[in-house]
Structure formats: C-alpha cells, structure tokens
Design a protein around this motif. Sequence first.
Motif, PDB file in Angstrom:
ATOM      1  N   UNK A  35       0.778  -1.226   0.000  1.00  0.00           N
ATOM      2  CA  UNK A  35       0.000   0.000   0.000  1.00  0.00           C
ATOM      3  C   UNK A  35       0.813   1.281   0.000  1.00  0.00           C
ATOM      4  N   UNK A  36       2.142   1.191   0.025  1.00  0.00           N
ATOM      5  CA  UNK A  36       2.996   2.377   0.065  1.00  0.00           C
ATOM      6  C   UNK A  36       2.967   3.110  -1.267  1.00  0.00           C
ATOM      7  N   UNK A  37       2.852   4.445  -1.200  1.00  0.00           N
ATOM      8  CA  UNK A  37       2.856   5.265  -2.414  1.00  0.00           C
ATOM      9  C   UNK A  37       4.115   6.132  -2.491  1.00  0.00           C
ATOM     10  N   UNK A  38       4.397   6.906  -1.452  1.00  0.00           N
ATOM     11  CA  UNK A  38       5.624   7.705  -1.413  1.00  0.00           C
ATOM     12  C   UNK A  38       5.897   8.226  -0.012  1.00  0.00           C
ATOM     13  N   UNK A  39       7.123   8.748   0.170  1.00  0.00           N
ATOM     14  CA  UNK A  39       7.552   9.268   1.470  1.00  0.00           C
ATOM     15  C   UNK A  39       8.414  10.501   1.271  1.00  0.00           C
ATOM     16  N   UNK A  40       8.261  11.459   2.170  1.00  0.00           N
ATOM     17  CA  UNK A  40       9.188  12.580   2.309  1.00  0.00           C
ATOM     18  C   UNK A  40       9.914  12.366   3.620  1.00  0.00           C
ATOM     19  N   UNK A  41      11.237  12.326   3.568  1.00  0.00           N
ATOM     20  CA  UNK A  41      12.061  12.142   4.764  1.00  0.00           C
ATOM     21  C   UNK A  41      12.255  13.500   5.433  1.00  0.00           C
ATOM     22  N   UNK A  50      13.992  13.238  13.678  1.00  0.00           N
ATOM     23  CA  UNK A  50      13.881  12.725  12.319  1.00  0.00           C
ATOM     24  C   UNK A  50      12.514  12.077  12.168  1.00  0.00           C
ATOM     25  N   UNK A  51      12.170  11.765  10.939  1.00  0.00           N
ATOM     26  CA  UNK A  51      10.887  11.119  10.699  1.00  0.00           C
ATOM     27  C   UNK A  51      10.515  11.178   9.241  1.00  0.00           C
ATOM     28  N   UNK A  52       9.226  11.236   8.992  1.00  0.00           N
ATOM     29  CA  UNK A  52       8.790  11.295   7.611  1.00  0.00           C
ATOM     30  C   UNK A  52       7.294  11.465   7.463  1.00  0.00           C
ATOM     31  N   UNK A  53       6.931  11.818   6.256  1.00  0.00           N
ATOM     32  CA  UNK A  53       5.535  11.922   5.836  1.00  0.00           C
ATOM     33  C   UNK A  53       5.350  10.855   4.769  1.00  0.00           C
ATOM     34  N   UNK A  54       4.501   9.892   5.051  1.00  0.00           N
ATOM     35  CA  UNK A  54       4.258   8.763   4.152  1.00  0.00           C
ATOM     36  C   UNK A  54       2.851   8.857   3.586  1.00  0.00           C
ATOM     37  N   UNK A  55       2.673   8.363   2.380  1.00  0.00           N
ATOM     38  CA  UNK A  55       1.334   8.232   1.805  1.00  0.00           C
ATOM     39  C   UNK A  55       1.096   6.748   1.531  1.00  0.00           C
ATOM     40  N   UNK A  89      -7.586  14.892   1.804  1.00  0.00           N
ATOM     41  CA  UNK A  89      -8.651  15.490   0.993  1.00  0.00           C
ATOM     42  C   UNK A  89      -8.045  15.769  -0.379  1.00  0.00           C
ATOM     43  N   UNK A  90      -8.341  14.931  -1.380  1.00  0.00           N
ATOM     44  CA  UNK A  90      -7.672  15.073  -2.676  1.00  0.00           C
ATOM     45  C   UNK A  90      -8.049  16.343  -3.439  1.00  0.00           C
ATOM     46  N   UNK A  91      -9.267  16.802  -3.308  1.00  0.00           N
ATOM     47  CA  UNK A  91      -9.666  17.994  -4.051  1.00  0.00           C
ATOM     48  C   UNK A  91      -8.893  19.223  -3.584  1.00  0.00           C
ATOM     49  N   UNK A  92      -8.805  19.416  -2.286  1.00  0.00           N
ATOM     50  CA  UNK A  92      -8.048  20.558  -1.775  1.00  0.00           C
ATOM     51  C   UNK A  92      -6.553  20.372  -1.995  1.00  0.00           C
ATOM     52  N   UNK A  93      -6.076  19.132  -1.873  1.00  0.00           N
ATOM     53  CA  UNK A  93      -4.654  18.858  -2.093  1.00  0.00           C
ATOM     54  C   UNK A  93      -4.248  19.143  -3.539  1.00  0.00           C
ATOM     55  N   UNK A  94      -5.134  18.858  -4.503  1.00  0.00           N
ATOM     56  CA  UNK A  94      -4.856  19.188  -5.903  1.00  0.00           C
ATOM     57  C   UNK A  94      -4.692  20.693  -6.085  1.00  0.00           C
ATOM     58  N   UNK A  99       1.480  16.224  -4.802  1.00  0.00           N
ATOM     59  CA  UNK A  99       1.721  15.204  -5.834  1.00  0.00           C
ATOM     60  C   UNK A  99       0.450  14.401  -6.101  1.00  0.00           C
ATOM     61  N   UNK A 100       0.346  13.916  -7.303  1.00  0.00           N
ATOM     62  CA  UNK A 100      -0.826  13.142  -7.695  1.00  0.00           C
ATOM     63  C   UNK A 100      -0.981  11.897  -6.831  1.00  0.00           C
ATOM     64  N   UNK A 101      -2.196  11.613  -6.451  1.00  0.00           N
ATOM     65  CA  UNK A 101      -2.496  10.419  -5.650  1.00  0.00           C
ATOM     66  C   UNK A 101      -3.175   9.350  -6.496  1.00  0.00           C
ATOM     67  N   UNK A 102      -3.069   9.461  -7.798  1.00  0.00           N
ATOM     68  CA  UNK A 102      -3.730   8.526  -8.721  1.00  0.00           C
ATOM     69  C   UNK A 102      -2.837   7.364  -9.037  1.00  0.00           C
TER      70      UNK A 102
END
Length: 102
Positions: A35-41, A50-55, A89-94, A99-102
């Motif tokens: 289910x992993x899409x991407x991460x910002x370290x 340290x840590x991260x933001x994962x999608x 919330x994909x509409x506001x995030x767009x 980054x695209x969540x598609x």
Amino acid sequence: MAYVLQVDFTMNGPFGDEMAAAFSGLAQSINEEEGFMWKIWTESPETNEAGGIYIFETKETAQKYLDMHTKRLAGFGITGVNAKIMAINPKLSDITKAPSLK
C-alpha cells in the motif's frame, strides 16, 4: 482515498548526506511495503529529530506499516515515536499542488 502517516522521533543522527548513505537500503525496502505510495524524509539536526511523511493507499496499510516501523525503531533503541494517520482530501490537495495520488 489515500492516507498520510506522519512520524517523528528523537534521534542523535546521522543527518544530511550521512543519513542518506546510512539509510538508503531502508529507503529501498520501504518501496516494497504493501500500500505504500511515497515518502518525504524529515530531519532536524538542531533538535535531534527525524521522521517522515508517508502516503499509503489505505488506512489499514498505513497502520500495518506504523506497527512494524515502531517495532523496528525500538530495535534501534528509539522510543517515544509520535505518529498519526489521517485521510487526505484530494480535491483541496490538488489545488495546493500536492503530488498526484492517482
């Protein structure tokens, strides 16, 4: 709907290029998580954090990863992990150029 997993913890380094070199294998392995899409370290040498933001694709896969990652961090002697999972919330995030969540 995609979910964000935000994680941070106290860590005494390494940071910057040393962190990139030390954790490149870990970064590659994260790509294989369900289910992993991407991460910002994230890192802050000034505050030893340290840590991260994962999608992740689902809340369940984000939680599964968090459970595993918290245990892995404990194995490195890192405790006191701050984490939360929230829906995106994909509409506001767009609108705000996420980054695209598609």
